[in-house]
Design a protein around this motif. Structure first.
Motif, PDB file in Angstrom:
ATOM      1  N   ALA A 398     -38.609  65.350  46.307  1.00 49.47           N
ATOM      2  CA  ALA A 398     -38.586  65.445  44.853  1.00 49.47           C
ATOM      3  C   ALA A 398     -39.977  65.245  44.271  1.00 49.47           C
ATOM      4  O   ALA A 398     -40.376  65.942  43.318  1.00 49.47           O
ATOM      5  CB  ALA A 398     -37.605  64.422  44.284  1.00 49.47           C
ATOM      6  N   GLN A 399     -40.746  64.310  44.837  1.00 55.34           N
ATOM      7  CA  GLN A 399     -42.102  64.088  44.344  1.00 55.34           C
ATOM      8  C   GLN A 399     -42.986  65.299  44.600  1.00 55.34           C
ATOM      9  O   GLN A 399     -43.838  65.637  43.779  1.00 55.34           O
ATOM     10  CB  GLN A 399     -42.683  62.840  45.018  1.00 55.34           C
ATOM     11  N   GLN A 400     -42.794  65.960  45.725  1.00 56.23           N
ATOM     12  CA  GLN A 400     -43.578  67.163  46.018  1.00 56.23           C
ATOM     13  C   GLN A 400     -43.329  68.260  44.985  1.00 56.23           C
ATOM     14  O   GLN A 400     -44.231  69.045  44.685  1.00 56.23           O
ATOM     15  CB  GLN A 400     -43.255  67.673  47.415  1.00 56.23           C
ATOM     16  N   HIS A 401     -42.112  68.329  44.460  1.00 56.68           N
ATOM     17  CA  HIS A 401     -41.786  69.352  43.460  1.00 56.68           C
ATOM     18  C   HIS A 401     -41.935  68.838  42.035  1.00 56.68           C
ATOM     19  O   HIS A 401     -41.632  69.578  41.072  1.00 56.68           O
ATOM     20  CB  HIS A 401     -40.345  69.852  43.660  1.00 56.68           C
ATOM     21  N   GLY A 402     -42.368  67.578  41.882  1.00 55.21           N
ATOM     22  CA  GLY A 402     -42.591  67.046  40.544  1.00 55.21           C
ATOM     23  C   GLY A 402     -41.313  66.709  39.802  1.00 55.21           C
ATOM     24  O   GLY A 402     -41.328  66.615  38.571  1.00 55.21           O
ATOM     25  N   ASP A 404     -38.138  64.183  38.849  1.00 55.93           N
ATOM     26  CA  ASP A 404     -37.757  62.779  38.778  1.00 55.93           C
ATOM     27  C   ASP A 404     -36.238  62.704  38.846  1.00 55.93           C
ATOM     28  O   ASP A 404     -35.546  63.191  37.946  1.00 55.93           O
ATOM     29  CB  ASP A 404     -38.269  62.163  37.477  1.00 55.93           C
ATOM     30  N   VAL A 405     -35.709  62.109  39.920  1.00 60.54           N
ATOM     31  CA  VAL A 405     -34.262  62.044  40.133  1.00 60.54           C
ATOM     32  C   VAL A 405     -33.738  60.740  39.565  1.00 60.54           C
ATOM     33  O   VAL A 405     -34.215  59.661  39.939  1.00 60.54           O
ATOM     34  CB  VAL A 405     -33.917  62.164  41.631  1.00 60.54           C
ATOM     35  N   GLY A 440     -39.332  71.320  38.326  1.00 58.49           N
ATOM     36  CA  GLY A 440     -40.086  70.094  38.116  1.00 58.49           C
ATOM     37  C   GLY A 440     -39.574  69.218  37.002  1.00 58.49           C
ATOM     38  O   GLY A 440     -40.227  68.231  36.648  1.00 58.49           O
ATOM     39  N   ARG A 441     -38.411  69.524  36.444  1.00 55.08           N
ATOM     40  CA  ARG A 441     -37.845  68.718  35.357  1.00 55.08           C
ATOM     41  C   ARG A 441     -36.937  67.644  35.942  1.00 55.08           C
ATOM     42  O   ARG A 441     -36.541  67.703  37.104  1.00 55.08           O
ATOM     43  CB  ARG A 441     -37.067  69.621  34.402  1.00 55.08           C
ATOM     44  N   PRO A 442     -36.570  66.644  35.133  1.00 56.40           N
ATOM     45  CA  PRO A 442     -35.727  65.544  35.651  1.00 56.40           C
ATOM     46  C   PRO A 442     -34.371  66.063  36.148  1.00 56.40           C
ATOM     47  O   PRO A 442     -33.838  67.056  35.655  1.00 56.40           O
ATOM     48  CB  PRO A 442     -35.558  64.626  34.436  1.00 56.40           C
ATOM     49  N   ILE A 443     -33.846  65.368  37.120  1.00 60.26           N
ATOM     50  CA  ILE A 443     -32.534  65.672  37.701  1.00 60.26           C
ATOM     51  C   ILE A 443     -31.678  64.416  37.571  1.00 60.26           C
ATOM     52  O   ILE A 443     -32.130  63.320  37.918  1.00 60.26           O
ATOM     53  CB  ILE A 443     -32.663  66.097  39.174  1.00 60.26           C
ATOM     54  N   VAL A 444     -30.456  64.581  37.069  1.00 60.72           N
ATOM     55  CA  VAL A 444     -29.564  63.450  36.838  1.00 60.72           C
ATOM     56  C   VAL A 444     -28.398  63.541  37.823  1.00 60.72           C
ATOM     57  O   VAL A 444     -27.686  64.545  37.862  1.00 60.72           O
ATOM     58  CB  VAL A 444     -29.029  63.431  35.395  1.00 60.72           C
ATOM     59  N   VAL A 445     -28.233  62.494  38.615  1.00 60.24           N
ATOM     60  CA  VAL A 445     -27.102  62.371  39.531  1.00 60.24           C
ATOM     61  C   VAL A 445     -26.148  61.331  38.942  1.00 60.24           C
ATOM     62  O   VAL A 445     -26.542  60.180  38.742  1.00 60.24           O
ATOM     63  CB  VAL A 445     -27.555  61.962  40.947  1.00 60.24           C
ATOM     64  N   THR A 446     -24.905  61.751  38.656  1.00 54.77           N
ATOM     65  CA  THR A 446     -23.927  60.880  38.010  1.00 54.77           C
ATOM     66  C   THR A 446     -22.762  60.624  38.960  1.00 54.77           C
ATOM     67  O   THR A 446     -22.240  61.572  39.576  1.00 54.77           O
ATOM     68  CB  THR A 446     -23.399  61.516  36.711  1.00 54.77           C
ATOM     69  N   VAL A 447     -22.351  59.364  39.080  1.00 45.21           N
ATOM     70  CA  VAL A 447     -21.206  58.977  39.906  1.00 45.21           C
ATOM     71  C   VAL A 447     -20.234  58.206  39.022  1.00 45.21           C
ATOM     72  O   VAL A 447     -20.639  57.284  38.301  1.00 45.21           O
ATOM     73  CB  VAL A 447     -21.625  58.110  41.114  1.00 45.21           C
ATOM     74  N   GLY A 462     -33.228  73.246  35.056  1.00 39.21           N
ATOM     75  CA  GLY A 462     -34.114  74.343  35.431  1.00 39.21           C
ATOM     76  C   GLY A 462     -33.734  75.656  34.776  1.00 39.21           C
ATOM     77  O   GLY A 462     -33.272  75.704  33.623  1.00 39.21           O
ATOM     78  N   LEU A 463     -33.890  76.750  35.550  1.00 40.17           N
ATOM     79  CA  LEU A 463     -33.677  78.084  34.999  1.00 40.17           C
ATOM     80  C   LEU A 463     -32.213  78.371  34.702  1.00 40.17           C
ATOM     81  O   LEU A 463     -31.891  79.112  33.778  1.00 40.17           O
ATOM     82  CB  LEU A 463     -34.221  79.137  35.981  1.00 40.17           C
TER      83      LEU A 463
END
Length: 577
Positions: A398-402, A404-405, A440-447, A462-463
């Motif tokens: 994730a850091q390589q692609h910029g 933030d998870v 490269g935008r934030p990604i939200v993981v919800t449980v 993303g797109l």
């Protein structure tokens, strides 16, 4: 703990019980709903009911028309009869009056009128006779008015008397109500005309005839018509039932046979009887079934050959791939001693061999799915902790692609029986796709969880995809943009395998995506294996205002005491991953 699981075809739905009402003559309460159900489900009942309704309407119209026609004919016949009878009596009475010579004697006139009354009664078919003097001026010799058989002046209307008085040469009639010996009213006809009495002047002659016999005849005819009509309706209903049965039975057999074919019983066929159109339909249906069975068998054999080929090739490639992988590892470990071009080639060789190994592993897994030989290794696992481990393992990527998870976990901490290896693979696949396409935008993981299920969602900004692309995202080797290269490898089978893993658990894997707004994948698993899911704890579609500042999101961790899952209450907030 292991069990064999079959493909459930998607998220299980709680079974619904449909209450069907059976039509029972003995219970009137079932008639409305039972009849409605028969109308919807039975072509025979619907056709029979329409036939009976149309027949009953036609018979009712015919019976009413015939009853009216017969009634009119009976009345006209009786009217002509009484008019002729009254005319003969009046002619005979007038002949008696014309031949008499009372010479103005009162007694002779009274005797003459009595003789005339007797003559009228003898010549006519009624004893209801009335004679009224036309001239109202008092006369000492004029005989008094005569009323016999209950025919009084009150029963004769003023209109009829006026016509008889003003038109002496015309015979007039009118329908009236008479009374019989018991005092009951019966229909009748009164006929009026004038008689000329010598030395006194004109008298009104009225003869009343009852229509009771004609009324009884009409009643008998009407009852007969209705009895015949009902019998005809029953007969037509019985004939229609047998005709419909002869036609509907082959249709029912065809429907049952089609249902059996659809359920996989390819050997069933329609019975063919005779040489008519239905027999031709049966033969055509059986020919179609033979063709379908042959094609399905051919496709099944071809699919089996393909599965066996993929499985055999994959297994056969294992040994040389292992050798190539060992050689690639050795070369890659020594790449620093190579010149730059050779070192780059060693890196490419190592990456492609690793990708080839992943593809081979996925092909083997797909072949197991196709063969139906996949086994689940169930063990109690916390979905929230599993998601945290996967995010931590992919943090470098994730850091390589910029990207933030962020992990948001208000629920999902209680252990649930699942195949941890397969669920971990699903989450890794979803998170890897989100990183690759998240721009490269934030990604939200919800449980989160509820009483019947636990769920994890992976949301990227993303797109996104078009609606048509979102429907095909789980197809094997399908790519929304074939020209776009994969930046983190992959075989093109990841989402297809993920969907299969979800269905093996009795759960579902769904996607929402919109161009320019990103995508959201939601994996839902049942709390208890084999127990249907009422609803997913997570919403699939994104809100219109989901572009709120993502910096407010953080990681939710369980309390230090490790309390159990309470179905959606946050346990605490920590820093983002």
């Amino acid at each position: 703990m292991s069990r064999r699981a079959a493909d459930s075809g998607g998220q299980p739905v709680a079974p619904t019980t449909r209450t069907s009402v059976t039509f029972d003559w003995r219970h009137p309460a079932t008639w409305p709903e039972g009849s409605s159900a028969l109308w919807r489900t039975s072509l025979r009942f619907r056709t029979l009911l329409i036939t009976l309704a149309c027949t009953a309407l036609a018979i009712a119209i015919a019976c009413v028309w015939m009853a009216l026609a017969i009634q009119n004919d009976l009345f006209q016949s009786r009217l002509e009869q009484v008019q002729g009878d009254s005319s003969r009596a009046a002619v005979a009475a007038q002949r008696t009056l014309d031949s008499a010579e009372p010479q103005g004697d009162r007694v002779r006139l009274q005797n003459l009128m009595a003789a005339v009354s007797i003559e009228i009664a003898r010549q006519s078919a009624t004893d209801r006779i009335a004679l009224f003097r036309v001239d109202t001026e008092p006369s000492s010799i004029a005989p008094p008015n005569i009323g016999a058989g209950g025919l009084t002046e009150d029963l004769i209307s003023d209109g009829l008397r006026e016509r008889v008085q003003t038109q002496p040469s015309t015979q007039w009639w009118q329908s009236i109500a008479l009374t019989d010996a018991g005092g009951a009213e019966i229909p009748g006809i009164v006929v009026g005309q004038q008689l000329a009495v010598p030395d006194v002047g004109a008298y009104e002659l009225y003869l009343a005839y009852d229509l009771e016999a004609a009324s009884q005849t009409l009643g008998f005819v009407q009852v007969t018509l209705w009895i015949v009509g009902v019998a005809l309706l029953v007969l037509i209903g019985a004939i229609s039932w047998f005709v419909l049965r002869s036609v509907a039975t082959p249709i029912s057999e065809a429907a049952d046979t089609s249902a059996q074919l659809a359920s996989g019983h390819l050997e069933v066929r329609l019975p063919v009887r005779g040489e008519d159109e239905l027999a031709t339909l049966g033969r055509s249906f059986n020919a179609m079934a033979d063709s379908i069975q042959t094609q399905i068998k051919e496709l099944a054999e071809l699919s089996l050959v393909q599965q066996r080929f993929v499985s055999d090739v994959s297994h056969e490639l294992r040994t040389p791939l292992t050798t190539i992988r060992l050689a690639a590892d050795m070369i890659n470990d020594q790449r620093e001693s190579f010149d730059p071009a050779t070192a780059r080639a060693a890196e490419l060789l190592y990456a492609q061999v690793e990708r080839f190994e992943i593809l081979l592993t996925d092909l083997l897994e797909i072949s197991r799915y196709d063969a139906g030989s996949v086994l689940l290794e169930l063990e109690p696992t916390s979905l929230a902790h599993l998601a945290e481990d996967v995010i931590e393992s992919m943090d470098q990527l994730a850091q390589q692609h910029g990207s933030d998870v962020r992990l948001v976990a208000p629920g999902g901490y209680s252990p649930v029986d699942m195949d941890a290896r397969r669920v971990r693979r699903i989450v890794r696949n979803l998170l890897g796709n989100a990183i690759e396409h998240g721009e490269g935008r934030p990604i939200v993981v919800t449980v989160d969880s509820n009483a019947s299920a636990v769920a994890i969602g992976v949301r990227d900004y993303g797109l996104g995809m078009r609606p048509g692309d979102a429907e095909r995202v789980f197809d094997r080797f399908w790519r929304a943009d074939p020209s776009r290269k994969r930046s983190i490898g992959g075989s093109g089978l990841g989402l297809s395998i993920a969907l299969g893993d979800a269905r093996l658990h009795g759960g579902s894997l769904a996607v929402w995506s919109e161009a320019g707004r990103g995508s959201n994948f939601v994996l839902t698993l049942p709390r208890q294996p084999g127990v249907p899911i009422d609803a997913s704890p997570l919403r699939l579609e994104a809100d219109n205002d989901d572009h709120a500042p993502l910096e407010d999101l953080g990681v939710l961790q369980p309390e230090p005491d490790g309390a159990g899952d309470d179905g959606g209450i946050p346990r605490g907030r920590g820093s983002s991953s």
